[in-house]
Every structure is written in C-alpha cells, then in structure tokens.
Design an enzyme around this catalytic site. Structure first.
Site, PDB file in Angstrom:
ATOM      1  N   HIS A 263      20.009-122.270  39.201  1.00  0.00           N
ATOM      2  CA  HIS A 263      19.850-121.342  40.331  1.00  0.00           C
ATOM      3  C   HIS A 263      21.134-121.198  41.125  1.00  0.00           C
ATOM      4  O   HIS A 263      22.078-121.973  40.961  1.00  0.00           O
ATOM      5  CB  HIS A 263      18.687-121.746  41.246  1.00  0.00           C
ATOM      6  CG  HIS A 263      18.826-123.053  41.955  1.00  0.00           C
ATOM      7  ND1 HIS A 263      18.323-124.234  41.451  1.00  0.00           N
ATOM      8  CD2 HIS A 263      19.406-123.378  43.132  1.00  0.00           C
ATOM      9  CE1 HIS A 263      18.582-125.221  42.301  1.00  0.00           C
ATOM     10  NE2 HIS A 263      19.248-124.745  43.330  1.00  0.00           N
TER      11      HIS A 263
ATOM     12  N   GLU B 293      12.034-122.297  51.572  1.00  0.00           N
ATOM     13  CA  GLU B 293      12.749-121.642  50.477  1.00  0.00           C
ATOM     14  C   GLU B 293      11.843-120.781  49.613  1.00  0.00           C
ATOM     15  O   GLU B 293      10.643-121.023  49.504  1.00  0.00           O
ATOM     16  CB  GLU B 293      13.423-122.694  49.600  1.00  0.00           C
ATOM     17  CG  GLU B 293      12.456-123.662  48.962  1.00  0.00           C
ATOM     18  CD  GLU B 293      13.175-124.645  48.029  1.00  0.00           C
ATOM     19  OE1 GLU B 293      13.935-125.476  48.539  1.00  0.00           O
ATOM     20  OE2 GLU B 293      12.956-124.564  46.817  1.00  0.00           O
TER      21      GLU B 293
ATOM     22  N   GLN C  39      17.668-118.951  44.786  1.00  0.00           N
ATOM     23  CA  GLN C  39      16.947-119.803  45.728  1.00  0.00           C
ATOM     24  C   GLN C  39      17.390-119.405  47.138  1.00  0.00           C
ATOM     25  O   GLN C  39      18.529-119.676  47.528  1.00  0.00           O
ATOM     26  CB  GLN C  39      17.285-121.276  45.458  1.00  0.00           C
ATOM     27  CG  GLN C  39      16.574-122.255  46.367  1.00  0.00           C
ATOM     28  CD  GLN C  39      17.095-123.678  46.169  1.00  0.00           C
ATOM     29  OE1 GLN C  39      18.291-123.920  46.248  1.00  0.00           O
ATOM     30  NE2 GLN C  39      16.201-124.604  45.892  1.00  0.00           N
TER      31      GLN C  39
ATOM     32  N   HIS D  49      25.240-123.051  47.463  1.00  0.00           N
ATOM     33  CA  HIS D  49      25.517-123.959  46.341  1.00  0.00           C
ATOM     34  C   HIS D  49      25.134-123.300  45.025  1.00  0.00           C
ATOM     35  O   HIS D  49      24.457-122.270  45.009  1.00  0.00           O
ATOM     36  CB  HIS D  49      24.761-125.289  46.506  1.00  0.00           C
ATOM     37  CG  HIS D  49      23.272-125.185  46.375  1.00  0.00           C
ATOM     38  ND1 HIS D  49      22.437-124.927  47.451  1.00  0.00           N
ATOM     39  CD2 HIS D  49      22.449-125.300  45.293  1.00  0.00           C
ATOM     40  CE1 HIS D  49      21.186-124.901  47.027  1.00  0.00           C
ATOM     41  NE2 HIS D  49      21.154-125.108  45.727  1.00  0.00           N
TER      42      HIS D  49
ATOM     43  N   GLU E   9      24.839-128.651  42.445  1.00  0.00           N
ATOM     44  CA  GLU E   9      23.596-129.398  42.297  1.00  0.00           C
ATOM     45  C   GLU E   9      23.296-129.588  40.818  1.00  0.00           C
ATOM     46  O   GLU E   9      23.605-128.725  40.000  1.00  0.00           O
ATOM     47  CB  GLU E   9      22.465-128.592  42.968  1.00  0.00           C
ATOM     48  CG  GLU E   9      21.093-129.233  42.895  1.00  0.00           C
ATOM     49  CD  GLU E   9      20.011-128.374  43.563  1.00  0.00           C
ATOM     50  OE1 GLU E   9      20.355-127.475  44.380  1.00  0.00           O
ATOM     51  OE2 GLU E   9      18.823-128.578  43.256  1.00  0.00           O
TER      52      GLU E   9
END
Lengths: 150, 150
Positions: free
Chosen positions: A7, A43, A60, A84, A134
């Site tokens: 994502h 989210e 996301q 991110h 991530e």
C-alpha cells in the site's frame, strides 16, 4: 522476501472528505475501514489491484485520531500527502531481522498489528533515503480476499 | 479507468547510491534505466510485482539532471522522499479529460512521454489532497513484459 507494493499510506485531515475525493475522481471504493488506537489513526483501505504474489495493492488513507500520534505530528509538520510506503512479505519477522542486521533501524522490537489484522513494522526514513517504509504480512494468505466477504 | 498502482516516484540525490540501497536492503533489481531530458531526470525502474490488469508495479527512483527541473526544485525544498504516485490506465487521454472535467487541474494539455515510452500526465497536488498524482498508459499492452527481453 518483499514481493509486492502492499500500500501507499496517505495522511489526510478529514478521512470522509478524502475518501469522497478518491471515489468521485477515480471511482476507487472503500474496501475496509477501521480505527487503530495504538497507531492513533482512523483509516480506509481502497483496493486498487491484485498482485502476482496472491496479495493486493491498496491506498491507505489515514486521519489521525489524536494530535500527538505519529501521523498527527507528521500532518502538522508536512500537511496532507504521502506518509509512507509499504511492501508485502510472507515473513515480516524474518525480513525485519535481516534488514536490521544490515544496519537499517527497525522502529519496533516486534511487529505490531496493522490494517485488517496484518503484522507490520517500520524502517527509519533516515536510513531509507527519506522514505518511511513499512513491511507487512497479511493476517492470512487469502486475507485480502476473504475480508471482502465480511 | 485506473486499474493499478503503476509506480511510486521517489526523488533522490544520487541515483546509483539509492539503487544500491534498494538492492542491498531488499534485493530489488533495476528493470530499466533512462534519462528523460524533458522531465530533467535520470531514473531507474525497479519492478516489484505484476498486477491483475496485465501490468506491473515499480519503484521509480529519480535523480534530477538539473537544479531547475521539477524534481530538482522539489528535492531542494523537501529533501529525499516520495515525490509522486502513479496509477496505470489503458486510456490516459480519456481519463485525464474526464478528471479535468471534474475540476481537478491536469498539468499538461496533452500527455507527454514517460518511462519506457509510456504516455503520462500529472494532476495538481493541491487538487488531490497534497499528493502529486500521475496517470500512465504503457507504450503497448505488454510493454512491461516485452521490455524485459531487451
């Protein structure tokens, strides 16, 4: 091994307005929505495509639930935008350990719970050419698909 | 219709060093490298996965070739990090026109040439909740795969 772009995490001030923008502009639909109290975010996951490793790629959208959350502080400093990026792996523990061994700072001692019951960790952006990165392992191999039937 | 996350565009100061980081840390390989004089960038595409629409998702690492390029100015202001995100579509012209009709500013009158002979345009980040957003149509339906055989 990292096998997909899982994502792109996008920080926003108002989740409902941002979801509405993505729906109206591109036709993207909400696949899943949740509050993660530990991360301090509300989210929405918008599923964009499936991937060759059996997973999927999402946007996301992240609205902070409190100003002192990581996303809240980031938003106050940077404004809305890409917060991110996340790579999917079948083994977040092993990959995080291997990457830590290469001298990249891993932000959690052990993976924590992310979207849709996944296990996640983050790599320090200063060790990754400015990109907060991530690593994600889905809750189960077919989690992306089964959760569509909820 | 936008059918995949085509790539994440990441601005960096030194392309070779950043390519080396992604290879050493994650094992990602360079799929394609080129200089785009019009955009003022030297870039490397790292292929991460294939996608359910027949395309693929990449990281696009971007080093400016001149300080007054868009990426050069962005880098001077923001430092290294995620510069833009890109969605793949079979019809960049039609989608750009439809999105323009919704009041989102499209930065080019006509699509220009992007990575690997693709046709691209950008949407204004201020109209997209802070995210510089690119739309991409590959050079040919199977361009991602055939170019691997060069």
């Amino acid at each position: 091994m990292l096998t997909r772009i899982d994502h792109i995490g996008i920080a926003c001030r108002n989740l409902d307005e941002t979801v509405a923008f993505y729906k109206a502009t591109y036709g993207f639909e909400v696949f899943h929505e949740e509050v993660n109290e530990e991360q301090g975010v509300r989210e929405a996951m918008l599923k964009i495509n499936e991937t060759s490793d059996g997973g999927a790629s999402y946007l996301q959208l992240l609205e902070p639930t409190r100003e002192d959350s990581a996303v809240g502080k980031w938003l106050a400093k940077n404004g809305e935008g890409v917060h991110h990026i996340a790579f999917g792996t079948a083994d977040v523990d092993g990959d995080a350990e291997a990457i830590r061994g290469k001298g990249v700072r891993v932000l959690y001692d052990e993976p924590r719970i992310g979207s849709m019951g996944s296990r996640i960790t983050f790599l320090h952006p200063k060790d990754c050419h400015g990109v907060l990165t991530e690593l994600v392992t889905s809750a189960e191999p077919s989690a992306d698909h089964s959760s569509a039937e909820h």
